[in-house]
Design an enzyme around this catalytic site. Sequence first.
Site, PDB file in Angstrom:
ATOM      1  N   LYS A 232       0.821  -1.128   0.125  1.00 10.85           N
ATOM      2  CA  LYS A 232       0.059  -0.127   0.009  1.00 10.85           C
ATOM      3  C   LYS A 232       1.055   1.440   0.062  1.00 10.85           C
ATOM      4  O   LYS A 232       0.512   2.360  -0.541  1.00 10.85           O
ATOM      5  CB  LYS A 232      -0.845   0.083   1.102  1.00 10.85           C
TER       6      LYS A 232
ATOM      7  N   ASP B 219      -9.347   1.503   4.901  1.00 16.44           N
ATOM      8  CA  ASP B 219      -9.611   0.045   4.927  1.00 16.44           C
ATOM      9  C   ASP B 219     -10.293  -0.520   3.790  1.00 16.44           C
ATOM     10  O   ASP B 219     -10.757   0.415   3.009  1.00 16.44           O
ATOM     11  CB  ASP B 219     -10.539  -0.128   6.114  1.00 16.44           C
ATOM     12  N   THR B 220     -10.147  -1.819   3.444  1.00 16.66           N
ATOM     13  CA  THR B 220     -10.361  -2.068   1.870  1.00 16.66           C
ATOM     14  C   THR B 220     -11.165  -3.339   2.181  1.00 16.66           C
ATOM     15  O   THR B 220     -10.721  -4.226   2.957  1.00 16.66           O
ATOM     16  CB  THR B 220      -9.178  -2.119   0.937  1.00 16.66           C
TER      17      THR B 220
ATOM     18  N   GLY C 195      -2.786  -9.453  -2.288  1.00 17.71           N
ATOM     19  CA  GLY C 195      -4.425  -9.830  -1.717  1.00 17.71           C
ATOM     20  C   GLY C 195      -5.142 -10.664  -2.932  1.00 17.71           C
ATOM     21  O   GLY C 195      -4.680 -11.658  -3.267  1.00 17.71           O
ATOM     22  N   TYR C 196      -6.342 -10.099  -3.226  1.00 17.57           N
ATOM     23  CA  TYR C 196      -7.242 -10.938  -4.145  1.00 17.57           C
ATOM     24  C   TYR C 196      -6.775 -10.468  -5.572  1.00 17.57           C
ATOM     25  O   TYR C 196      -7.682 -10.740  -6.495  1.00 17.57           O
ATOM     26  CB  TYR C 196      -8.475 -10.565  -3.771  1.00 17.57           C
ATOM     27  N   ASP C 197      -5.842  -9.476  -5.779  1.00 14.78           N
ATOM     28  CA  ASP C 197      -5.418  -9.073  -7.321  1.00 14.78           C
ATOM     29  C   ASP C 197      -5.549 -10.283  -8.483  1.00 14.78           C
ATOM     30  O   ASP C 197      -6.016 -10.108  -9.248  1.00 14.78           O
ATOM     31  CB  ASP C 197      -4.344  -8.413  -7.312  1.00 14.78           C
TER      32      ASP C 197
ATOM     33  N   ARG D 213      -8.373   2.046  -4.229  1.00 12.35           N
ATOM     34  CA  ARG D 213      -7.334   2.920  -3.485  1.00 12.35           C
ATOM     35  C   ARG D 213      -7.031   4.169  -3.990  1.00 12.35           C
ATOM     36  O   ARG D 213      -7.224   5.220  -3.514  1.00 12.35           O
ATOM     37  CB  ARG D 213      -6.189   2.105  -2.950  1.00 12.35           C
TER      38      ARG D 213
HETATM   39  P1  ITT Z   1      -3.533  -2.739   7.141  1.00 15.67           P
HETATM   40  O1  ITT Z   1      -4.591  -2.869   7.642  1.00 15.67           O
HETATM   41  O2  ITT Z   1      -2.154  -2.754   7.934  1.00 15.67           O
HETATM   42  O3  ITT Z   1      -3.620  -1.226   6.162  1.00 15.67           O
HETATM   43  P2  ITT Z   1      -4.245  -5.050   5.419  1.00 15.67           P
HETATM   44  O4  ITT Z   1      -3.370  -5.710   4.274  1.00 15.67           O
HETATM   45  O5  ITT Z   1      -4.926  -5.593   6.411  1.00 15.67           O
HETATM   46  O6  ITT Z   1      -3.405  -3.903   5.701  1.00 15.67           O
HETATM   47  P3  ITT Z   1      -6.883  -4.090   4.646  1.00 15.67           P
HETATM   48  O7  ITT Z   1      -7.493  -4.247   5.794  1.00 15.67           O
HETATM   49  O8  ITT Z   1      -7.203  -2.652   4.050  1.00 15.67           O
HETATM   50  O9  ITT Z   1      -5.230  -4.125   4.514  1.00 15.67           O
HETATM   51  O10 ITT Z   1      -7.185  -5.203   3.221  1.00 15.67           O
HETATM   52  C1  ITT Z   1      -8.045  -6.158   3.658  1.00 15.67           C
HETATM   53  C2  ITT Z   1      -7.906  -7.186   2.566  1.00 15.67           C
HETATM   54  O11 ITT Z   1      -8.235  -6.852   1.335  1.00 15.67           O
HETATM   55  C3  ITT Z   1      -6.545  -7.648   2.469  1.00 15.67           C
HETATM   56  O12 ITT Z   1      -6.674  -9.193   2.613  1.00 15.67           O
HETATM   57  C4  ITT Z   1      -5.873  -7.299   1.566  1.00 15.67           C
HETATM   58  O13 ITT Z   1      -4.825  -8.256   1.094  1.00 15.67           O
HETATM   59  C5  ITT Z   1      -7.164  -7.074   0.690  1.00 15.67           C
HETATM   60  N1  ITT Z   1      -6.623  -5.984  -0.430  1.00 15.67           N
HETATM   61  C6  ITT Z   1      -6.471  -4.559   0.070  1.00 15.67           C
HETATM   62  N2  ITT Z   1      -6.326  -3.892  -1.180  1.00 15.67           N
HETATM   63  C7  ITT Z   1      -6.166  -4.768  -2.000  1.00 15.67           C
HETATM   64  C8  ITT Z   1      -6.078  -4.472  -3.450  1.00 15.67           C
HETATM   65  O14 ITT Z   1      -5.570  -3.567  -3.855  1.00 15.67           O
HETATM   66  N3  ITT Z   1      -5.780  -5.591  -4.265  1.00 15.67           N
HETATM   67  C9  ITT Z   1      -6.061  -6.929  -3.660  1.00 15.67           C
HETATM   68  N4  ITT Z   1      -6.652  -7.188  -2.528  1.00 15.67           N
HETATM   69  C10 ITT Z   1      -6.356  -6.017  -1.764  1.00 15.67           C
END
Ligand code: ITT
Length: 195
Positions: A12, A68-69, A149-151, A177
């Site tokens: 990120k 948060d994503t 992540g889910y990319d 994002r």
């Molecule tokens: P922080 O809380 O430390 O910021 P995190 O990896 O836990 O880092 P999030 O809670 O925002 O990040 O993400 C929730 C989930 O969504 C986590 O499994 C990520 O891998 C996934 N994710 C977030 N952004 C993504 C993206 O751009 N592409 C694919 N997966 C994503």
Amino acid sequence: MELIFATNNKHKIREISDLLDNRFNILGLADVSITDDIPEDADNLADNAVYKARYVHERTSMNVFADDTGLEVNALNGAPGVHSARYAGAGRNPDDNIIKLLKQLEGITNRKARFRTVIALIFNNREYLFEGKVEGKIIQKRKGTGGFGYDPVFIAKGYDKTFAEIPLSEKNKISHRAQAMKKLLEFLAQQPVSQ
Ligand code: ITT
């Protein structure tokens, strides 16, 4: 302008540094010696983002933003959503999360999904929220080695490659994002430089 990005996720920070001009000096949590695993227990993305930003602001008094994503899948009633990181368990393992997701979607033809990001900013002691989302679909099998992540299983609308197959520069043009960040940057650009 120094600004903390309240995350431990190096991907990120790299994505965001790519989007920012050099007016901003982004510090990660490690740069301000916060090593705590900040809880993300709320039932929605905005509350989690606000909690993380407040947590860091209380300890540093600095301007800070947190995001948060979640990946929201229509056929799963919005799951994994706010639980995306721990979908397959507390280990937060992205490969396990993808395996679980594909299993849940076995035999389901409606593959519509979106990534949604909420950013909470605390700037000069005031709170602001910014949101971005990208619509797309979940494919049957993972493809590509980039991103995180889910990319590998997400294809954005209008594309035929996953977020793990396209260059980061391309993902950053359309991603959830990036869109939330764009709103954050537009806001910051309007603030006096001395802040
Ligand atoms: P922080 O809380 O430390 O910021 P995190 O990896 O836990 O880092 P999030 O809670 O925002 O990040 O993400 C929730 C989930 O969504 C986590 O499994 C990520 O891998 C996934 N994710 C977030 N952004 C993504 C993206 O751009 N592409 C694919 N997966 C994503």
